[in-house]
Design a protein around this motif. Structure first.
Motif, PDB file in Angstrom:
ATOM      1  N   GLY A 192       2.897  10.544  -9.551  1.00  0.00           N
ATOM      2  CA  GLY A 192       2.183  10.648 -10.821  1.00  0.00           C
ATOM      3  C   GLY A 192       2.089   9.364 -11.626  1.00  0.00           C
ATOM      4  N   ASP A 193       2.628   8.277 -11.118  1.00  0.00           N
ATOM      5  CA  ASP A 193       2.567   7.009 -11.846  1.00  0.00           C
ATOM      6  C   ASP A 193       1.359   6.214 -11.346  1.00  0.00           C
ATOM      7  N   HIS A 194       0.169   6.724 -11.668  1.00  0.00           N
ATOM      8  CA  HIS A 194      -1.071   6.142 -11.157  1.00  0.00           C
ATOM      9  C   HIS A 194      -1.277   4.715 -11.647  1.00  0.00           C
ATOM     10  N   HIS A 195      -0.932   4.445 -12.879  1.00  0.00           N
ATOM     11  CA  HIS A 195      -1.122   3.108 -13.438  1.00  0.00           C
ATOM     12  C   HIS A 195      -0.318   2.065 -12.650  1.00  0.00           C
ATOM     13  N   LEU A 252      -1.901   1.480  -9.245  1.00  0.00           N
ATOM     14  CA  LEU A 252      -3.091   0.637  -9.326  1.00  0.00           C
ATOM     15  C   LEU A 252      -2.739  -0.817  -9.601  1.00  0.00           C
ATOM     16  N   GLU A 253      -1.702  -1.048 -10.377  1.00  0.00           N
ATOM     17  CA  GLU A 253      -1.272  -2.423 -10.640  1.00  0.00           C
ATOM     18  C   GLU A 253      -0.827  -3.125  -9.357  1.00  0.00           C
ATOM     19  N   LEU A 254      -0.235  -2.376  -8.434  1.00  0.00           N
ATOM     20  CA  LEU A 254       0.171  -2.960  -7.160  1.00  0.00           C
ATOM     21  C   LEU A 254      -1.038  -3.325  -6.300  1.00  0.00           C
ATOM     22  N   LEU A 255      -2.094  -2.532  -6.397  1.00  0.00           N
ATOM     23  CA  LEU A 255      -3.278  -2.755  -5.573  1.00  0.00           C
ATOM     24  C   LEU A 255      -4.239  -3.781  -6.167  1.00  0.00           C
ATOM     25  N   GLN A 256      -4.178  -4.012  -7.459  1.00  0.00           N
ATOM     26  CA  GLN A 256      -5.143  -4.905  -8.117  1.00  0.00           C
ATOM     27  C   GLN A 256      -5.183  -6.313  -7.529  1.00  0.00           C
ATOM     28  N   CYS A 285      -7.421   0.844   5.096  1.00  0.00           N
ATOM     29  CA  CYS A 285      -6.047   1.346   5.170  1.00  0.00           C
ATOM     30  C   CYS A 285      -5.893   2.670   4.432  1.00  0.00           C
ATOM     31  N   LEU A 286      -6.494   2.752   3.249  1.00  0.00           N
ATOM     32  CA  LEU A 286      -6.415   3.991   2.476  1.00  0.00           C
ATOM     33  C   LEU A 286      -7.157   5.120   3.169  1.00  0.00           C
ATOM     34  N   ALA A 287      -8.284   4.817   3.797  1.00  0.00           N
ATOM     35  CA  ALA A 287      -9.051   5.846   4.512  1.00  0.00           C
ATOM     36  C   ALA A 287      -8.254   6.382   5.690  1.00  0.00           C
ATOM     37  N   GLU A 288      -7.528   5.533   6.375  1.00  0.00           N
ATOM     38  CA  GLU A 288      -6.715   5.977   7.509  1.00  0.00           C
ATOM     39  C   GLU A 288      -5.625   6.953   7.078  1.00  0.00           C
ATOM     40  N   THR A 289      -5.140   6.826   5.855  1.00  0.00           N
ATOM     41  CA  THR A 289      -4.060   7.700   5.402  1.00  0.00           C
ATOM     42  C   THR A 289      -4.574   8.988   4.770  1.00  0.00           C
ATOM     43  N   ALA A 290      -5.881   9.053   4.537  1.00  0.00           N
ATOM     44  CA  ALA A 290      -6.449  10.245   3.892  1.00  0.00           C
ATOM     45  C   ALA A 290      -6.513  11.414   4.861  1.00  0.00           C
ATOM     46  N   ILE A 342       0.840  -1.198   0.000  1.00  0.00           N
ATOM     47  CA  ILE A 342       0.000   0.000   0.000  1.00  0.00           C
ATOM     48  C   ILE A 342       0.874   1.247   0.000  1.00  0.00           C
ATOM     49  N   LEU A 343       1.937   1.232   0.778  1.00  0.00           N
ATOM     50  CA  LEU A 343       2.854   2.381   0.816  1.00  0.00           C
ATOM     51  C   LEU A 343       3.505   2.596  -0.545  1.00  0.00           C
ATOM     52  N   GLN A 344       3.934   1.530  -1.186  1.00  0.00           N
ATOM     53  CA  GLN A 344       4.542   1.649  -2.513  1.00  0.00           C
ATOM     54  C   GLN A 344       3.540   2.186  -3.524  1.00  0.00           C
ATOM     55  N   ALA A 345       2.300   1.706  -3.462  1.00  0.00           N
ATOM     56  CA  ALA A 345       1.270   2.177  -4.392  1.00  0.00           C
ATOM     57  C   ALA A 345       0.977   3.655  -4.170  1.00  0.00           C
ATOM     58  N   ARG A 346       0.878   4.075  -2.921  1.00  0.00           N
ATOM     59  CA  ARG A 346       0.640   5.495  -2.622  1.00  0.00           C
ATOM     60  C   ARG A 346       1.795   6.346  -3.115  1.00  0.00           C
TER      61      ARG A 346
END
Length: 51
Positions: free
Chosen positions: A20-23, A26-30, A46-51, A10-14
């Protein structure tokens, strides 16, 4: 059986999203989403906690 996603993934994906490398982020989270609803809900938490 744990359904919590690996925090480092999750940290790597964020990090990829922030630079700017959204693709790639997302590939890490898929695979977490593909694993089913439990892991997806855990990921969203997890994502909500970091928002």
């Amino acid at each position: 059986m744990s359904t919590a996603p690996e925090p480092m993934i999750i940290l790597q994906a964020r990090t990829k999203g922030v630079v700017g490398d959204h693709h790639a982020g997302l590939e890490l989270l898929q695979p977490i989403v593909d694993a089913g609803p439990r892991s997806s809900y855990a990921l969203l938490g997890c994502l909500a906690e970091t928002a």
